[in-house]
Motif scaffolding. Structure first.
Motif, PDB file in Angstrom:
ATOM      1  N   ALA A 188     -39.310  -9.754   5.469  1.00  0.00           N
ATOM      2  CA  ALA A 188     -39.582 -10.925   4.546  1.00  0.00           C
ATOM      3  C   ALA A 188     -39.305 -12.572   4.192  1.00  0.00           C
ATOM      4  CB  ALA A 188     -39.185  -9.783   3.174  1.00  0.00           C
ATOM      5  N   LYS A 189     -40.184 -12.926   3.621  1.00  0.00           N
ATOM      6  CA  LYS A 189     -39.157 -14.380   3.977  1.00  0.00           C
ATOM      7  C   LYS A 189     -38.678 -14.814   3.128  1.00  0.00           C
ATOM      8  CE  LYS A 189     -41.405 -17.895   0.616  1.00  0.00           C
ATOM      9  NZ  LYS A 189     -42.845 -18.421   0.414  1.00  0.00           N
ATOM     10  N   LEU A 190     -38.095 -13.801   2.120  1.00  0.00           N
ATOM     11  CA  LEU A 190     -36.948 -14.106   1.283  1.00  0.00           C
ATOM     12  C   LEU A 190     -35.464 -13.355   2.043  1.00  0.00           C
ATOM     13  CD1 LEU A 190     -37.035 -12.183  -2.026  1.00  0.00           C
ATOM     14  CD2 LEU A 190     -37.771 -14.594  -1.845  1.00  0.00           C
ATOM     15  N   TYR A 191     -35.732 -12.858   3.168  1.00  0.00           N
ATOM     16  CA  TYR A 191     -34.217 -12.663   3.970  1.00  0.00           C
ATOM     17  C   TYR A 191     -34.419 -13.264   4.793  1.00  0.00           C
ATOM     18  CZ  TYR A 191     -35.932  -8.975   0.381  1.00  0.00           C
ATOM     19  OH  TYR A 191     -36.219  -7.457  -0.795  1.00  0.00           O
ATOM     20  N   ILE A 192     -35.056 -14.359   5.199  1.00  0.00           N
ATOM     21  CA  ILE A 192     -34.520 -15.544   6.705  1.00  0.00           C
ATOM     22  C   ILE A 192     -33.976 -16.035   6.557  1.00  0.00           C
ATOM     23  CG2 ILE A 192     -36.497 -13.890   7.886  1.00  0.00           C
ATOM     24  CD1 ILE A 192     -37.854 -16.702   7.308  1.00  0.00           C
ATOM     25  N   SER A 193     -33.397 -16.758   5.304  1.00  0.00           N
ATOM     26  CA  SER A 193     -32.644 -18.195   4.646  1.00  0.00           C
ATOM     27  C   SER A 193     -32.037 -18.356   3.650  1.00  0.00           C
ATOM     28  CB  SER A 193     -34.212 -19.332   4.688  1.00  0.00           C
ATOM     29  OG  SER A 193     -33.764 -19.683   3.670  1.00  0.00           O
ATOM     30  N   GLU A 194     -30.717 -18.773   4.213  1.00  0.00           N
ATOM     31  CA  GLU A 194     -29.916 -18.966   2.678  1.00  0.00           C
ATOM     32  C   GLU A 194     -30.915 -19.640   2.175  1.00  0.00           C
ATOM     33  OE1 GLU A 194     -26.917 -17.861   0.996  1.00  0.00           O
ATOM     34  OE2 GLU A 194     -26.672 -17.281   3.017  1.00  0.00           O
ATOM     35  N   GLN A 195     -31.258 -20.668   1.922  1.00  0.00           N
ATOM     36  CA  GLN A 195     -31.850 -20.928   0.641  1.00  0.00           C
ATOM     37  C   GLN A 195     -32.939 -20.471   0.269  1.00  0.00           C
ATOM     38  OE1 GLN A 195     -34.170 -24.133   2.842  1.00  0.00           O
ATOM     39  NE2 GLN A 195     -33.285 -25.439   1.655  1.00  0.00           N
ATOM     40  N   LYS A 196     -33.701 -18.981   0.671  1.00  0.00           N
ATOM     41  CA  LYS A 196     -34.337 -18.580   0.341  1.00  0.00           C
ATOM     42  C   LYS A 196     -33.322 -17.144   0.241  1.00  0.00           C
ATOM     43  CE  LYS A 196     -38.309 -20.011   2.371  1.00  0.00           C
ATOM     44  NZ  LYS A 196     -37.783 -21.033   2.530  1.00  0.00           N
TER      45      LYS A 196
END
Length: 131
Positions: free
Chosen positions: A40-48
């Motif tokens: 999921a989009k929210l779980y792939i970068s520290e920013q997200k």
């Protein structure tokens, strides 16, 4: 620890049951099925992740980006359902800070995200079909 929680185990049982049902239907029609574990989009970068914590009040584990818990759960469910699985979370995690993989408005892949997805998934689908 989280993977052994009652909620996670109940979710795993449901996913496994759903995959077994999908496999049964696919077998009845003589078609191949592969499970894709899509990050999921929210779980792939520290920013997200930080955005989700601050603006969406989500309680996310500190080690979210350094674990493969979701992939391992889907892998276990796929294995129990006797289905091949394609994992590409690692590739997305590695690219997330330098590439825009998702549209900002929704969770769909951008052209770049689709290209990375195809690059990672295509060889695995080809290998499964030739197996």
């Amino acid at each position: 620890q989280q993977q052994n929680s009652k909620e996670v185990q109940a979710g795993l049982a449901q996913i496994t049951s759903d995959l077994q049902e999908i496999k049964a239907v696919a077998d009845a029609y003589n078609v191949e099925v592969m499970v894709l574990s899509m990050p999921a989009k929210l779980y792939i970068s520290e920013q997200k992740v930080e955005y989700a914590r601050r603006h969406l009040a989500m309680q996310l584990p500190a080690d979210l980006l350094s674990t493969n818990v979701s992939d391992s759960i889907y892998s276990q469910a796929a294995q129990e359902a006797d289905l091949p699985i394609c994992l590409f979370t690692t590739a997305f995690l590695q690219a997330a800070d330098t590439l825009e993989l998702y549209h900002s408005i929704d969770g769909h892949f951008t052209t770049t995200g689709n290209a990375l997805f195809a690059t990672v998934v295509s060889p695995q689908i080809e290998a499964a079909l030739l197996d």
